[in-house]
Design an enzyme around this catalytic site. Structure first.
Site, short mmCIF file in Angstrom:
data_model
loop_
_atom_site.label_atom_id
_atom_site.label_comp_id
_atom_site.label_asym_id
_atom_site.label_seq_id
_atom_site.Cartn_x
_atom_site.Cartn_y
_atom_site.Cartn_z
N PHE A 171 4.13 3.68 -1.70
CA PHE A 171 4.34 4.32 -3.00
C PHE A 171 4.79 3.33 -4.07
O PHE A 171 4.11 3.11 -5.07
CB PHE A 171 5.36 5.44 -2.81
CG PHE A 171 5.97 6.00 -4.07
CD1 PHE A 171 5.17 6.34 -5.15
CD2 PHE A 171 7.34 6.21 -4.16
CE1 PHE A 171 5.73 6.87 -6.31
CE2 PHE A 171 7.91 6.74 -5.29
CZ PHE A 171 7.11 7.06 -6.38
N ASN B 163 20.29 18.81 -6.18
CA ASN B 163 19.03 19.25 -5.57
C ASN B 163 18.68 20.68 -5.98
O ASN B 163 17.51 21.04 -6.10
CB ASN B 163 19.12 19.14 -4.05
CG ASN B 163 19.09 17.69 -3.59
OD1 ASN B 163 18.77 16.79 -4.35
ND2 ASN B 163 19.43 17.47 -2.32
N LYS C 97 8.47 13.16 0.98
CA LYS C 97 9.63 13.05 0.10
C LYS C 97 9.78 14.32 -0.73
O LYS C 97 8.83 15.07 -0.96
CB LYS C 97 9.48 11.84 -0.81
CG LYS C 97 9.34 10.52 -0.06
CD LYS C 97 10.63 10.08 0.61
CE LYS C 97 10.50 8.69 1.20
NZ LYS C 97 11.78 8.12 1.66
N GLY D 278 5.38 -0.05 -3.73
CA GLY D 278 4.66 -1.31 -3.67
C GLY D 278 3.32 -1.25 -4.37
O GLY D 278 2.92 -2.19 -5.09
N THR E 129 18.07 -0.13 -1.70
CA THR E 129 18.35 1.25 -2.09
C THR E 129 19.83 1.47 -2.36
O THR E 129 20.69 0.77 -1.80
CB THR E 129 17.91 2.20 -0.95
OG1 THR E 129 18.36 3.54 -1.21
CG2 THR E 129 18.50 1.77 0.39
N TYR F 105 18.77 4.93 8.58
CA TYR F 105 17.93 4.28 7.57
C TYR F 105 18.76 3.38 6.67
O TYR F 105 18.47 2.18 6.50
CB TYR F 105 17.19 5.31 6.73
CG TYR F 105 16.74 4.77 5.39
CD1 TYR F 105 15.80 3.74 5.33
CD2 TYR F 105 17.26 5.26 4.19
CE1 TYR F 105 15.40 3.21 4.11
CE2 TYR F 105 16.86 4.74 2.97
CZ TYR F 105 15.94 3.72 2.93
OH TYR F 105 15.55 3.19 1.74
N HIS G 112 24.60 14.02 5.53
CA HIS G 112 23.97 14.09 4.22
C HIS G 112 24.94 13.60 3.14
O HIS G 112 25.99 14.21 2.91
CB HIS G 112 23.54 15.53 3.93
CG HIS G 112 22.51 15.64 2.87
ND1 HIS G 112 21.97 16.86 2.50
CD2 HIS G 112 21.91 14.72 2.08
CE1 HIS G 112 21.08 16.67 1.55
NE2 HIS G 112 21.03 15.38 1.27
N ASN H 202 16.81 7.19 -6.63
CA ASN H 202 15.66 7.93 -6.10
C ASN H 202 14.44 7.81 -7.01
O ASN H 202 14.52 8.12 -8.20
CB ASN H 202 16.01 9.41 -5.92
CG ASN H 202 16.75 9.68 -4.63
OD1 ASN H 202 17.61 8.89 -4.23
ND2 ASN H 202 16.43 10.78 -3.99
N ALA I 136 0.82 -1.21 0.00
CA ALA I 136 0.00 0.00 0.00
C ALA I 136 0.85 1.26 0.00
O ALA I 136 0.32 2.37 0.04
CB ALA I 136 -0.94 0.00 1.21
N ASP J 154 1.62 -6.73 10.42
CA ASP J 154 2.99 -6.29 10.65
C ASP J 154 3.96 -7.39 10.24
O ASP J 154 3.82 -8.54 10.66
CB ASP J 154 3.14 -5.98 12.15
CG ASP J 154 4.46 -5.33 12.51
OD1 ASP J 154 5.41 -5.37 11.70
OD2 ASP J 154 4.55 -4.78 13.63
#
Length: 324
Positions: free
Chosen positions: A11, A246, A186, A13, A123, A147, A273, A176, A9, A59
Site C-alpha cells: 500500500f 473508532n 485494514k 510502498g 510506526t 507486531y 488494544h 494510521n 508493491a 524475500d
C-alpha cells in the site's frame, strides 16, 4: 538517484514508487517485494512501463537476493514488513522474521555496498498507548503487540547500525495511513468494501480507541523530505493531524456510503488494544518543511470513491484472504 524500495508493491510502498517515478523521469527505482498476500503487482501498473522501474520478486530475509539488488543503489527506502496487528496476535513468527531479521539482512547489505542513505519506515505503535499529550521522537518505546514489538526491534537495530557502523540511517514513524490501494484487511478499506456490498462492519469494543489519520500521499511526501534532508541517526514523526475515535470514524464511513448504524456489529475488543496514539510531528515540520496537504474530509471522500470505482482490484483480494 538509484533507489531500492523494499515492499514497493504494498500500500504505502507502491504510493511512494508511483509518486517518485511520475514526478521524476530520471529516477531509477528497483522494487524488491515478496508479493505475499498483501503485495499486489497491479499496484504498480501505472508505472510499469517507466524506463526507470524494475521489479524483483524476492524475500528481504534472503541474503543472496538482497545482495544482488543492493548493488549500485544510492539509497534504500525500507517499507517491507508484516503489518497487520490481528495477524501478529495469532502468530508472531512471520513478524519477527520479516520485520527484524529482514531488516538486519538489508542493513548488512547496505553497509557492504556503501549505500548513501537508508530510510527505515516505522510506526507510532512502537510507543504503546498514550492517554493524553503526544509522543516526541525521544519517547521510550513500549510496544504492546507482537507486531509493534517487532517494529520496535527493527527500529533499534537500524539506529544501532548508524551508531556502530556509521551507516546513514534515518527512521520515520507515522500515524494510521489511509487512501487508495490499501489492502482490505485494514479498517477503512474493510469497512468501505463491506458497506458497499451491503454487509456489516466489525467495531472493536465500544469504539473509543483513538487514532490520528494520515493520507498515504502525505506520508510519502514526508518520507521524501527525510530521504533528501533528514539528519543521519535521527527519528522523524509524520502525522496527519486528524484524531478520531473508532466510533467517530465508523460514523463518517457509514455516512459516506449512506448506511445506518444497524450495519455495525460490536465485537470483542482486540487483545492488548492500545487506547490512543498521538505523535508530535513538530520536528519534521520545523526542520524539513513538512505539512499535510490532504484534509481528512477530502481524503476520505476520494478514498470511498476510489474503492467504489475499483471493485475489480479489491474483490479478488478479499476472496483470497477470506475477509468479511
Amino acid at each position: 538517484m538509484r533507489i531500492l524500495v523494499t515492499g514497493g508493491a504494498g500500500f504505502i510502498g507502491s504510493e511512494y514508487v508511483r509518486r517518485r517515478l511520475e514526478s521524476d523521469p530520471t529516477a531509477r527505482i528497483t522494487v524488491l517485494d515478496k508479493l505475499t498476500y498483501s503485495g499486489v503487482e497491479a499496484n504498480l501498473a501505472p508505472v510499469s512501463e517507466h524506463s526507470g522501474y524494475t521489479l524483483v520478486r524476492g524475500d528481504i530475509c534472503e541474503p543472496d537476493v538482497v545482495d544482488q539488488v543492493m548493488t549500485g543503489q544510492d539509497a534504500v527506502v525500507h517499507f517491507a514488513a508484516e503489518s497487520h496487528v490481528d495477524r501478529s496476535i495469532y502468530g508472531a513468527g512471520p513478524f519477527v522474521r520479516s520485520n527484524v531479521m529482514g531488516t538486519q539482512v538489508l542493513l548488512d547489505a547496505a553497509r557492504r555496498h556503501g549505500v548513501g542513505r537508508f530510510v527505515h519506515v516505522s510506526t507510532d505503535e512502537v510507543y504503546g498507548s498514550i492517554s493524553e499529550g503526544s509522543w516526541t521522537e525521544g519517547w521510550p518505546l513500549a510496544p504492546n503487540s507482537p507486531y509493534s514489538a517487532s517494529k520496535a526491534g527493527s527500529d533499534l537495530l537500524a539506529l544501532a547500525y548508524h551508531r556502530t557502523h556509521g551507516l546513514d540511517v534515518v527512521v520515520t514513524r507515522c500515524t494510521n495511513n489511509y487512501g487508495p490501494y490499501q489492502f482490505p484487511e485494514k479498517a477503512i478499506p474493510l469497512f468501505i468494501t463491506n458497506l458497499i456490498d451491503g454487509n456489516t462492519v466489525p467495531l472493536y469494543g465500544d469504539g473509543r480507541n483513538i487514532r490520528d489519520w494520515l493520507h498515504v500521499s502525505d506520508h510519502c511526501q514526508g518520507i521524501e523530505l527525510v530521504l533528501k534532508g533528514g539528519r543521519a541517526g535521527e527519528v522523524y514523526h509524520i502525522g496527519g493531524g486528524t484524531e478520531l475515535s473508532n466510533h467517530k470514524l465508523t460514523g463518517l464511513l457509514l455516512d459516506a456510503v449512506g448506511a445506518g448504524w444497524d450495519r455495525v456489529e460490536y465485537v470483542a475488543d482486540r487483545k492488548g488494544h492500545d487506547l490512543r496514539y498521538s505523535l508530535d510531528d513538530s520536528k519534521i515540520r520545523e526542520q524539513l518543511g513538512y505539512a499535510p496537504q490532504v484534509s481528512f474530509t477530502e481524503g476520505l471522500a476520494a478514498t470511498v470513491a476510489w474503492y467504489r470505482a475499483h471493485r475489480s482490484w479489491w474483490e479478488p483480494l478479499k476472496e483470497r484472504a477470506e475477509l468479511r
